[in-house]
Scaffold this active site. Structure first.
Site, mmCIF file in Angstrom:
data_model
loop_
_atom_site.group_PDB
_atom_site.id
_atom_site.type_symbol
_atom_site.label_atom_id
_atom_site.label_comp_id
_atom_site.label_asym_id
_atom_site.label_seq_id
_atom_site.Cartn_x
_atom_site.Cartn_y
_atom_site.Cartn_z
ATOM 1 C CD GLU A 116 -3.006 -1.246 2.386
ATOM 2 O OE1 GLU A 116 -4.301 -1.164 1.993
ATOM 3 O OE2 GLU A 116 -2.218 -0.557 3.643
ATOM 4 C CB CYS A 129 2.724 7.434 3.326
ATOM 5 S SG CYS A 129 3.893 6.300 5.199
ATOM 6 C CB CYS A 136 7.821 -6.016 8.033
ATOM 7 S SG CYS A 136 8.823 -4.296 9.145
ATOM 8 C CB CYS A 140 6.784 -3.324 16.261
ATOM 9 S SG CYS A 140 8.161 -2.959 15.325
ATOM 10 C CB CYS A 143 3.673 -1.869 13.640
ATOM 11 S SG CYS A 143 3.246 -2.256 11.505
ATOM 12 C CB CYS A 367 1.126 5.308 11.213
ATOM 13 S SG CYS A 367 1.430 7.296 11.143
HETATM 14 N N1 SAH Z 1 10.049 0.720 9.581
HETATM 15 C C1 SAH Z 1 10.148 1.547 8.914
HETATM 16 C C2 SAH Z 1 8.809 2.214 8.715
HETATM 17 C C3 SAH Z 1 7.706 2.154 9.027
HETATM 18 S S1 SAH Z 1 7.335 4.369 9.156
HETATM 19 C C4 SAH Z 1 9.618 1.872 11.051
HETATM 20 O O1 SAH Z 1 9.093 1.579 11.189
HETATM 21 O O2 SAH Z 1 10.172 3.201 11.273
HETATM 22 C C5 SAH Z 1 5.868 3.683 10.152
HETATM 23 C C6 SAH Z 1 5.405 4.453 11.657
HETATM 24 O O3 SAH Z 1 4.093 4.260 12.136
HETATM 25 C C7 SAH Z 1 6.558 3.658 12.455
HETATM 26 O O4 SAH Z 1 7.110 4.739 13.025
HETATM 27 C C8 SAH Z 1 5.758 2.937 12.992
HETATM 28 O O5 SAH Z 1 6.700 2.685 14.735
HETATM 29 C C9 SAH Z 1 4.644 3.989 13.419
HETATM 30 N N2 SAH Z 1 3.408 2.873 13.512
HETATM 31 C C10 SAH Z 1 3.647 0.734 13.799
HETATM 32 N N3 SAH Z 1 2.362 0.985 14.390
HETATM 33 C C11 SAH Z 1 1.695 2.243 15.058
HETATM 34 C C12 SAH Z 1 -0.058 2.126 15.320
HETATM 35 N N4 SAH Z 1 -0.784 1.277 15.256
HETATM 36 N N5 SAH Z 1 -0.547 3.499 15.454
HETATM 37 C C13 SAH Z 1 0.841 4.675 15.211
HETATM 38 N N6 SAH Z 1 1.957 4.357 15.055
HETATM 39 C C14 SAH Z 1 2.362 3.200 14.558
HETATM 40 FE FE1 SF4 Z 2 8.075 -3.155 10.465
HETATM 41 FE FE2 SF4 Z 2 5.578 -2.334 11.428
HETATM 42 FE FE3 SF4 Z 2 8.224 -2.676 12.904
HETATM 43 FE FE4 SF4 Z 2 7.901 -0.421 11.031
HETATM 44 S S1 SF4 Z 2 7.115 -0.447 12.887
HETATM 45 S S2 SF4 Z 2 9.016 -2.032 11.658
HETATM 46 S S3 SF4 Z 2 6.673 -1.566 9.764
HETATM 47 S S4 SF4 Z 2 6.144 -4.026 12.106
#
Ligand code: SAH
Ligand code: SF4
Length: 406
Positions: A116, A129, A136, A140, A143, A367
């Protein structure tokens, strides 16, 4: 016919860079690749540089998808190009428009996998974005992308294509410099960009090229969860702004919500930030901090955040992201009052800490909400599809990650 430009390693995984009829897709080739490809179809050597420059301009500055439109290229060369090459976007499976103007594109690549891309218009800018992987590997806990079972790196062409698709949809090609609607790019979509370093670098170099899309490196931000060994390279070799997903100020909490912290601790991540090439007060590192109720959002956490940023003397700002929920998550967004208190404490410590307004939540475009339906397929299924496409079969080792089962 499969074309591999002379003297080059296969440019990118052929399985995804060849159109159905086996022609090479020019989208995603850098200048050197393009020259080699044009030389490889018998264009006279003396003309190669000039022709490559013309094609580059049409593909990346004017957005054309047909060789017929390349009016300054001679007819016979155009015919040759069309015989061997295509300029092809991946398919847009679905485009969703949010009430707030945010647009989300679900994109299907040649091998059927999907990712996406999100466009977020604001008063003074429009941010795209962009995803770097299907899924991934990092899982995390907060996420949605991390819950996907299938992961593969996107090719440079697939990354650039996200920009092209957005520009097509926003009708930008008529006036590609003054009429820009995508003014900024954030590598903040699906995936960890620093685990796909080479393709991300190549794609961003194409996007920054001064005779193509011409987006300044100052308008591009790459977000990492803290892949320490590649952070310095990112600054040195790509030179874009850095954002780091911090989300916690203690190793125990961070390791619980972001398993990568067990590999690269807070101290290592913050040291890498202190050494990030090109970071200074006018060009600060952004720390992303998702506000998770009862997990990382106390006053003490806010004070510790200030202490850490001062300790490492970081030119940093903090983006507080209200947690965006998704089906099945165990987390809740912090209470609004607490987000505000947290922000105030960090501001009082002399560090900017704006609260990001969630965008596109109604279409699951905010995000951390991105997730496509790509699923892990069995080897038998992959073999069947490869045979049906008559395309070279991609072995697990062709992808830097292989097929990860999560
Ligand atoms: N993988 C990279 C790029 C993704 S950026 C990274 O983690 O940095 C997307 C951003 O949204 C990251 O800071 C991630 O940690 C944050 N994010 C992930 N899940 C989220 C959620 N459910 N609510 C708010 N932010 C979130
Ligand atoms: Fe991967 Fe989501 Fe963690 Fe970013 S925040 S590293 S996209 S699992």
């Amino acid at each position: 016919m499969q074309i591999t430009p002379n003297g080059h390693e296969p440019i990118i995984s052929p399985r995804v860079n060849l159109a159905a009829e086996g022609k090479l897709n020019l989208l995603g080739l850098d200048r050197e690749d393009l020259k080699a490809a044009i030389a490889g179809i018998g264009v006279p050597e003396k003309q190669v540089k000039m022709r490559a420059g013309q094609v580059w301009h049409w593909v990346y500055h004017r957005g054309v998808t047909s060789f017929d439109d390349m009016s300054n290229v001679s007819k016979d060369v155009r015919a040759k190009l069309a015989e061997h090459f295509v300029i092809e976007r991946p398919q847009i499976v679905e485009a969703q428009y949010s009430n707030d103007g945010t647009r989300k594109y679900l994109i299907r690549f040649a091998d059927g996998n999907e990712a996406e891309t999100v466009y977020i218009p604001e008063e003074d800018r429009g941010t795209l974005c962009v995803s770097s992987q299907v899924g991934c590997t990092l899982n995390c806990k907060f996420c949605h992308t991390g819950t996907m079972r299938l992961v593969r790196n996107l090719t440079a062409g697939e990354i650039v294509a996200q920009m092209m698709i957005a520009r097509d949809d926003l009708d930008e090609w008529k006036n590609p410099t003054e009429g820009r609607r995508v003014t900024n790019i954030v590598m903040m979509g699906m995936g960890e960009p620093l685990y796909n370093f080479d393709n991300v670098k190549k794609a961003l170099e194409i996007i920054m090229d001064e005779e193509g899309i011409q987006l300044s490196r100052r308008r591009i931000t790459l977000s990492t969860s803290g892949v320490v060994p590649h952070m310095e390279r990112c600054g040195k070799e790509i030179g874009v702004n850095l954002a780091v997903s911090l989300h916690a100020v203690r190793d125990d909490v961070r390791s619980d919500i972001m398993p990568i912290n067990k590999k690269y601790s807070l101290e290592q991540v913050l040291t890498a930030c202190a050494n990030y090439p090109g970071a200074h007060n006018a060009r600060r590192i952004t720390f992303e901090y998702a506000m998770l109720k009862g997990v990382n959002d106390s006053d003490a956490d806010a004070r510790e955040l200030v202490r850490l940023i001062r300790k490492y003397k970081l030119p940093a700002k903090v983006n507080l992201i209200p947690f965006n929920p998704w089906p099945g998550t165990e987390y809740q967004c912090s209470d609004w009052d607490q987000i505000q208190r947290f922000s105030d404490i960090v501001y009082e410590g002399g560090i900017s800490a704006p609260i990001r307004t969630p965008r596109g939540r109604d279409i699951m475009a905010a995000c951390g909400q991105l997730k496509s339906a790509s699923e892990k397929k069995s080897k038998a299924q992959l073999a069947r599809e490869a045979a049906a496409n008559d395309a070279p079969h991609m072995e697990a080792s062709d992808s830097a990650l292989g097929w990860v089962t999560g």
